[in-house]
Design a protein around this motif. Structure first.
Motif, PDB file in Angstrom:
ATOM      1  N   VAL A  54     -56.064  49.539  42.299  1.00 17.97           N
ATOM      2  CA  VAL A  54     -57.070  50.580  42.496  1.00 17.97           C
ATOM      3  C   VAL A  54     -56.535  51.999  42.264  1.00 17.97           C
ATOM      4  CG1 VAL A  54     -58.642  51.599  44.189  1.00 17.97           C
ATOM      5  CG2 VAL A  54     -58.461  49.134  43.988  1.00 17.97           C
ATOM      6  N   PRO A  55     -55.350  52.403  42.737  1.00 16.15           N
ATOM      7  CA  PRO A  55     -54.918  53.795  42.569  1.00 16.15           C
ATOM      8  C   PRO A  55     -54.828  54.288  41.128  1.00 16.15           C
ATOM      9  CG  PRO A  55     -53.614  52.772  44.269  1.00 16.15           C
ATOM     10  CD  PRO A  55     -54.440  51.682  43.646  1.00 16.15           C
ATOM     11  N   PRO A  56     -54.420  53.493  40.140  1.00 16.65           N
ATOM     12  CA  PRO A  56     -54.409  54.031  38.776  1.00 16.65           C
ATOM     13  C   PRO A  56     -55.801  54.281  38.196  1.00 16.65           C
ATOM     14  CG  PRO A  56     -52.965  52.126  38.911  1.00 16.65           C
ATOM     15  CD  PRO A  56     -53.716  52.205  40.196  1.00 16.65           C
ATOM     16  N   LEU A  57     -56.834  53.624  38.715  1.00 13.02           N
ATOM     17  CA  LEU A  57     -58.172  53.788  38.151  1.00 13.02           C
ATOM     18  C   LEU A  57     -58.733  55.204  38.315  1.00 13.02           C
ATOM     19  CD1 LEU A  57     -59.813  50.366  39.063  1.00 13.02           C
ATOM     20  CD2 LEU A  57     -59.101  51.158  36.819  1.00 13.02           C
ATOM     21  N   PRO A  58     -58.683  55.831  39.495  1.00 11.29           N
ATOM     22  CA  PRO A  58     -59.158  57.216  39.589  1.00 11.29           C
ATOM     23  C   PRO A  58     -58.308  58.199  38.781  1.00 11.29           C
ATOM     24  CG  PRO A  58     -59.071  56.240  41.758  1.00 11.29           C
ATOM     25  CD  PRO A  58     -58.418  55.283  40.831  1.00 11.29           C
ATOM     26  N   VAL A  59     -57.011  57.936  38.690  1.00 15.74           N
ATOM     27  CA  VAL A  59     -56.155  58.811  37.877  1.00 15.74           C
ATOM     28  C   VAL A  59     -56.571  58.710  36.410  1.00 15.74           C
ATOM     29  CG1 VAL A  59     -53.790  59.233  37.117  1.00 15.74           C
ATOM     30  CG2 VAL A  59     -54.245  58.660  39.499  1.00 15.74           C
ATOM     31  N   LEU A  60     -56.773  57.497  35.947  1.00 15.76           N
ATOM     32  CA  LEU A  60     -57.207  57.284  34.570  1.00 15.76           C
ATOM     33  C   LEU A  60     -58.592  57.875  34.339  1.00 15.76           C
ATOM     34  CD1 LEU A  60     -56.413  55.967  31.898  1.00 15.76           C
ATOM     35  CD2 LEU A  60     -57.511  53.888  32.693  1.00 15.76           C
ATOM     36  N   ALA A  61     -59.474  57.758  35.313  1.00 14.60           N
ATOM     37  CA  ALA A  61     -60.812  58.335  35.188  1.00 14.60           C
ATOM     38  C   ALA A  61     -60.754  59.862  35.116  1.00 14.60           C
ATOM     39  CB  ALA A  61     -61.686  57.901  36.353  1.00 14.60           C
ATOM     40  N   GLY A  62     -59.887  60.470  35.898  1.00 16.24           N
ATOM     41  CA  GLY A  62     -59.741  61.923  35.842  1.00 16.24           C
ATOM     42  C   GLY A  62     -59.199  62.398  34.510  1.00 16.24           C
ATOM     43  N   ILE A  63     -58.176  61.737  34.015  1.00 19.20           N
ATOM     44  CA  ILE A  63     -57.617  62.086  32.706  1.00 19.20           C
ATOM     45  C   ILE A  63     -58.660  61.877  31.620  1.00 19.20           C
ATOM     46  CG2 ILE A  63     -55.882  61.441  30.991  1.00 19.20           C
ATOM     47  CD1 ILE A  63     -54.029  60.790  33.340  1.00 19.20           C
ATOM     48  N   ALA A  64     -59.421  60.795  31.735  1.00 17.82           N
ATOM     49  CA  ALA A  64     -60.447  60.501  30.738  1.00 17.82           C
ATOM     50  C   ALA A  64     -61.556  61.540  30.758  1.00 17.82           C
ATOM     51  CB  ALA A  64     -61.015  59.107  30.977  1.00 17.82           C
TER      52      ALA A  64
END
Length: 106
Positions: A66-76
């Protein structure tokens, strides 16, 4: 426990943009960082879907994904905002993002 809407918005809107923007930069440090982040967030989920192992407590087994998903969403989301050149499209993306964050806060 679910992820907020703006996470899904960022993932949906930006995965293609990230792949397009960083396609030529995979051998640079930012490109490798993005690639590692994509791998860390998608591999566990895709592995579970493909292999269908017995999961007795799904949340505990996939909590580390779960933690990489919001980081990836923010970068995206930021990459999509930078990629858009039309002012109306930028304002639309910003408005939808603010609405989604407002829904998560309510």
């Amino acid at each position: 426990m679910t992820l907020p809407e703006h996470t899904f918005l960022g993932l949906a809107a930006g995965i293609v943009v990230i792949l397009l923007l960083y396609r030529k930069q995979w051998r640079t440090v930012p490109g490798l960082q993005i690639g590692l982040l994509v791998f860390c967030s998608l591999f566990p989920i895709l592995f579970i879907v493909a292999r269908k192992p017995p999961l007795y407590d799904e949340m505990r087994h996939l909590l580390f994904a779960v933690p990489p998903l919001p980081v990836l969403a923010g970068i995206a989301t930021v990459s999509t905002f930078r990629w858009l050149t039309n002012r109306a499209a930028r304002l639309t993306l910003a408005g939808v993002s603010v609405c989604c964050v407002g829904l998560a806060m309510a």
